[in-house]
Design a protein around this motif. Structure first.
Motif, mmCIF file in Angstrom:
data_model
loop_
_atom_site.group_PDB
_atom_site.id
_atom_site.type_symbol
_atom_site.label_atom_id
_atom_site.label_comp_id
_atom_site.label_asym_id
_atom_site.label_seq_id
_atom_site.Cartn_x
_atom_site.Cartn_y
_atom_site.Cartn_z
ATOM 1 N N THR A 77 0.875 -0.965 0.020
ATOM 2 C CA THR A 77 -0.104 -0.005 0.034
ATOM 3 C C THR A 77 0.906 1.314 0.025
ATOM 4 O O THR A 77 2.015 1.112 0.543
ATOM 5 N N ALA A 78 0.187 2.380 -0.434
ATOM 6 C CA ALA A 78 1.039 3.629 -0.445
ATOM 7 C C ALA A 78 0.201 4.829 -0.573
ATOM 8 O O ALA A 78 -1.238 4.320 -0.919
ATOM 9 N N LEU A 79 0.511 6.011 -0.141
ATOM 10 C CA LEU A 79 -0.476 7.074 -0.154
ATOM 11 C C LEU A 79 0.084 7.798 -1.221
ATOM 12 O O LEU A 79 1.159 8.230 -1.203
ATOM 13 N N VAL A 80 -0.882 8.089 -2.153
ATOM 14 C CA VAL A 80 -0.442 8.985 -3.500
ATOM 15 C C VAL A 80 -1.303 10.147 -3.669
ATOM 16 O O VAL A 80 -2.404 9.982 -3.132
ATOM 17 N N ASP A 126 4.627 0.520 1.519
ATOM 18 C CA ASP A 126 5.066 -0.113 2.913
ATOM 19 C C ASP A 126 5.725 -1.222 2.603
ATOM 20 O O ASP A 126 6.674 -1.775 3.301
ATOM 21 N N ASP A 127 5.591 -2.018 1.433
ATOM 22 C CA ASP A 127 6.310 -3.283 1.197
ATOM 23 C C ASP A 127 7.101 -3.199 -0.048
ATOM 24 O O ASP A 127 6.428 -3.334 -1.450
ATOM 25 N N ALA A 128 8.150 -2.664 -0.302
ATOM 26 C CA ALA A 128 9.239 -2.299 -1.454
ATOM 27 C C ALA A 128 8.986 -3.397 -2.322
ATOM 28 O O ALA A 128 9.166 -3.457 -3.646
ATOM 29 N N ALA A 129 9.659 -4.786 -1.776
ATOM 30 C CA ALA A 129 9.727 -5.939 -2.623
ATOM 31 C C ALA A 129 8.326 -6.322 -3.424
ATOM 32 O O ALA A 129 8.273 -6.674 -4.660
ATOM 33 N N ALA A 130 7.262 -6.135 -2.473
ATOM 34 C CA ALA A 130 6.061 -6.513 -3.144
ATOM 35 C C ALA A 130 5.703 -5.652 -4.204
ATOM 36 O O ALA A 130 5.205 -5.960 -5.158
ATOM 37 N N PHE A 131 5.982 -4.265 -3.938
ATOM 38 C CA PHE A 131 5.849 -3.397 -4.868
ATOM 39 C C PHE A 131 6.230 -3.511 -6.373
ATOM 40 O O PHE A 131 5.877 -3.511 -7.337
ATOM 41 N N ALA A 132 7.743 -3.918 -6.176
ATOM 42 C CA ALA A 132 8.634 -4.344 -7.327
ATOM 43 C C ALA A 132 8.059 -5.330 -8.162
ATOM 44 O O ALA A 132 8.033 -5.231 -9.528
ATOM 45 N N VAL A 133 7.633 -6.564 -7.296
ATOM 46 C CA VAL A 133 7.259 -7.652 -8.065
ATOM 47 C C VAL A 133 5.818 -7.502 -8.735
ATOM 48 O O VAL A 133 5.613 -7.794 -9.873
#
Lengths: 471, 332
Positions: A336-339, A383-390
């Motif tokens: 998740t992220a605030l954008v 909040d989870d950079a790895a999950a975001f990249a995948v």
């Protein structure tokens, strides 16, 4: 003489003629009778010893001439006229058969766009397998048209189109024989298309246009297969052992090992510099990892396999978006992220929503060959950079088009010899079959003859009755 | 009225020849006449016998013998003949054997109408009547026309005279003959009648008139019935005269029987021509024919009434009907 018949609800104008026009000479008979009836005749003088008992009308009445035709003679003349008409054999003129219409279901698989070669590997000159198949079909239909004397009309159906069907084609219009299918069908689509399921098109008057003879020919549909030899070439893109972009080549020999070509075809991606920093960086990382060449962000879609574009504007720069709430939390695949987000310039550019804000508006959308981003900036990092990249890499992998030179191995396999098997019947149209028309015309002729004979007999009987009744 | 020359002054509707101006006696017709006379005379004989039973002593004339029938009066038996032949015979007497008959035949132009013609039918009836009279022993005076005037009388007393009479009848020509009115006005006939019953004859006498009676003055006919003379009126018409709208109408133009288009509705323009008044052709419509029939029936009825009132015998027939059907009634 033209009569109008209503056959199966469709007014059909039939031009009537006579099978035995020479019988018209019999019209002379009633004509002579009429002429003789109007001929001035001297009144008959009948001896009668008791004529003095008749009232005396004087000489004037006695000198009058007879010119009237007795009703019995009128009926006899009518009977002769109708009888002559019946003998002439009224019949509808031969009808021009209507065109035969076929539905052509086109296989738009990549193999159809391979060079047309015969089984020996020699080019046929038609260009692509699809063009070869179309040429074969045209030749077969032309021969059929010459044999049946009927024109041929074609309706084109994209076999890879979801929901495509043959039934109800009449509302789609048609193209005459000789016309090609829509021009964009003649070129290979860069977007992979679903495989054509010919079994769904096993209908009367349907022709499957493909390159390989179907393993299970249709019960009612026919087919035209272009055939073709195995087509060696790139079957995929990959990376060399050194990490450099490379192409995987197939030699065309069954069972032969695949070969890697380092300086071969490389996919390209255009990354918009206006993308949020996180997305921009991740896109470049993904390109480097996949061996995809990054080109200028202003490249045209036809020149690259993927375009990653920023489709929204800064808040305040778009008058349409002024005053709206542009912040929110987004997330998928475990991050998740605030954008802050803008609005897509148009829904068509947005493509299929991949990531949506809480209010339902898409912030990331994709379509084959394009990813559109409406995120202006990440207010907080994922909040989870790895999950975001995948997650994002999966988006890019799904959106990138294959290289134009890449044709899957199963498509490059040899298609065998060509074959043509036209369907027995054409599409059931709203026009009647010539045999049906011939039968209806025969029945109409029989009815006409029967009616004329009946009228002639009635007139004759009436004439006889009037004649006898006057005796 | 005398026949004259039919067709004169007809103009555009000039008729052709009369269809049946003459008389022909075929052999079979003569045979029929003989048979008719034989049967009718036998019947008269029986009637005479019955009459004599009722009126004994009546003047009689021996006519011959015939076999005895059981039950007959034995006084009539001829005993002499019985003695000679050993078989019973009775004597036969005839009451009319002394009668005098006068036969007149209309031979005017109107009698040439019809197929067979009216004059043919009248001649047949007259010949049959004369054959009967001769069998009954009557003396017959036949008066025929010679040209358009009555000729001298021809006398018949024996059966063999009938052949001569038939020959004279066959020489009749309606296109040149004369009507009954001419005979009735003939002085010689009147003197014959005034003389009693002809040449020395006895009995009442009979006068037989055959024709269509179109131009006959009834008063002259009534005058014939004076005294004990019996008058027989044989009136004959052609089929088309009874029904002008029916088949068998005679096309005067063609001179032959025309298939009938003479129905009232189909008669438009047809002209009915009186052979004795050819200058006045009559166009006929349906209404005309109806009126015609009423007049014709009234005419025939007037003669029938006249006959009844003056004890005459009257019979009417069509020319295509056999004389055997009507002559017995006329001669009773």
């Amino acid at each position: 003489m033209t009569l109008w018949l209503d056959i199966h609800g469709h007014p059909l104008g039939l031009s009537w003629g006579f099978e035995q026009p020479a019988a018209a000479a019999l019209f002379l008979l009633p004509a002579v009778v009429v002429a003789l009836s109007f001929q001035r005749t001297r009144p008959r003088s009948l001896w009668l010893g008791t004529a003095r008992f008749f009232p005396d009308h004087g000489e004037k009445a006695g000198s009058e001439r007879r010119r009237s035709i007795p009703w019995s003679r009128v009926a006899a003349i009518a009977g002769m006229a109708f009888g002559t008409l019946a003998l002439m054999g009224p019949a509808p003129a031969p009808l021009e058969p209507g065109p035969e219409r076929f539905a052509c279901v086109v296989d738009r698989s990549p193999s159809l766009y391979l060079p047309a070669e015969n089984a020996a590997g020699n080019a046929t000159g038609a260009g692509t397998r699809l063009a070869e198949a179309l040429a074969r079909m045209e030749e077969a239909l032309t021969e059929r048209s010459e044999r049946s004397g009927r024109e041929v009309e074609l309706v084109w159906v994209d076999g890879s189109e979801p929901g495509a069907r043959v039934a109800g084609l009449m509302s789609l219009g048609n193209r005459p024989l000789g016309d090609r299918p829509p021009s964009d069908w003649l070129e290979r689509s860069r977007v992979p298309r679903p495989e054509t399921r010919f079994a769904a098109f096993d209908s009367v008057g349907t022709i499957w246009i493909t390159d390989r003879q179907p393993a299970f020919p249709g019960q009612r549909a026919g087919y035209v297969a272009s055939g073709g030899a195995a087509a060696p070439g790139v079957i995929a893109t990959t990376r060399s052992e050194g990490g450099a972009p490379a192409a995987l080549l197939w030699s065309g020999e069954p069972g032969a090992a695949l070969r890697i070509q380092v300086d071969g075809q490389v996919s390209r991606v255009a990354i918009d510099p206006a993308l949020p920093g996180l997305v921009f960086q991740l896109a470049n990382l993904w390109a480097a990892d996949r061996g995809v060449q990054v080109v200028d962000g202003g490249a045209r879609p036809a020149e690259v396999e993927l375009i990653i574009t920023q489709v929204s504007r800064e808040p305040g720069t778009d008058p349409a978006a002024a005053g709206s709430d542009r912040g929110g939390r987004v997330g998928r695949d475990g991050w998740t992220a605030l954008v802050s987000k803008g609005s897509a310039s148009s829904e068509s550019e947005a493509g299929f929503p991949w990531l949506a804000a809480e209010d339902g508006s898409p912030v990331l959308a994709s379509r084959p060959g394009a990813v559109n981003c409406a995120i202006i900036e990440f207010l907080t990092p994922p909040d989870d950079a790895a999950a975001f990249a995948v997650s994002m890499a999966g988006l890019f992998d799904a959106a990138i088009l294959p290289h134009p030179d890449v044709v899957p191995l199963e498509e490059r396999q040899g298609a065998g010899p060509g074959a043509v098997s036209l369907p027995r019947d054409s599409l059931p149209l709203d026009q009647l079959d010539p045999r049906t028309l011939e039968r209806l015309a025969g029945e109409a002729a029989g009815r006409a003859r029967g009616v004329l004979l009946a009228v002639a007999a009635l007139a004759g009987a009436l004439a006889l009755w009037l004649r006898l009744g006057n005796r | 009225m005398k026949g004259g020359a039919p067709g004169r002054g007809l103009g555009a509707a000039a008729p052709g020849p009369l269809p049946s101006p003459g008389v022909t006696f075929a052999p079979e017709l003569l045979a029929r006449i003989g048979t008719f006379a034989s049967r009718l005379s036998a019947a008269r004989e029986r009637e005479d016998v019955a009459r004599r039973r009722a009126l004994q002593g009546e003047g009689e004339e021996f006519a011959g013998h015939r076999p005895y029938r059981p039950g007959e009066d034995l006084r009539r038996l001829d005993w002499n003949l019985l003695a000679r032949l050993d078989r019973p015979f009775v004597r036969v007497h005839r009451a009319g054997s002394s009668e005098s008959w006068v036969v007149l035949i209309d031979s005017s132009a109107s009698m040439a109408v019809g197929r067979p013609g009216k004059m043919q039918s009248a001649a047949e009836a007259a010949a049959a009547a004369m054959a009967l009279g001769l069998r009954l022993g009557a003396r017959i005076e036949l008066r025929l026309a010679k040209g358009d005037e009555p000729s001298a009388a021809m006398h018949l007393a024996r059966r063999s005279d009938l052949a001569q009479a038939v020959g004279e009848l066959q020489r009749m020509d309606a296109s040149k003959g004369c009507g009954l009115e001419s005979f009735l006005g003939d002085d010689s006939l009147l003197s014959t009648l005034r003389a009693g019953s002809g040449r020395g004859g006895r009995g009442a006498g009979r006068i037989l008139l055959f024709g269509d009676f179109l131009d006959v003055d009834p008063r002259r006919v009534m005058a014939l019935g004076q005294g004990r003379r019996h008058v027989h009126l044989g009136q004959v018409f052609a089929p088309e005269e009874w029904d002008p709208g029916a088949r068998g109408s005679v096309d005067a133009t063609a001179g032959a029987a025309a298939p009938s288009s003479a129905a009232p509705s189909a008669l438009g323009g047809a002209l009915w021509v009186d052979p004795e008044h050819p200058s006045a052709p009559r166009p006929a419509s349906a209404a005309d024919i109806a009126q015609y029939l009423v007049r014709l029936e009234a005419f025939v009825e007037s003669w029938s009434r006249l006959a009844r009132d003056h004890r005459m015998t009257h019979a009417v027939w069509r020319s295509d009907e056999p004389f055997e059907d009507h002559l017995p009634a006329l001669l009773r």
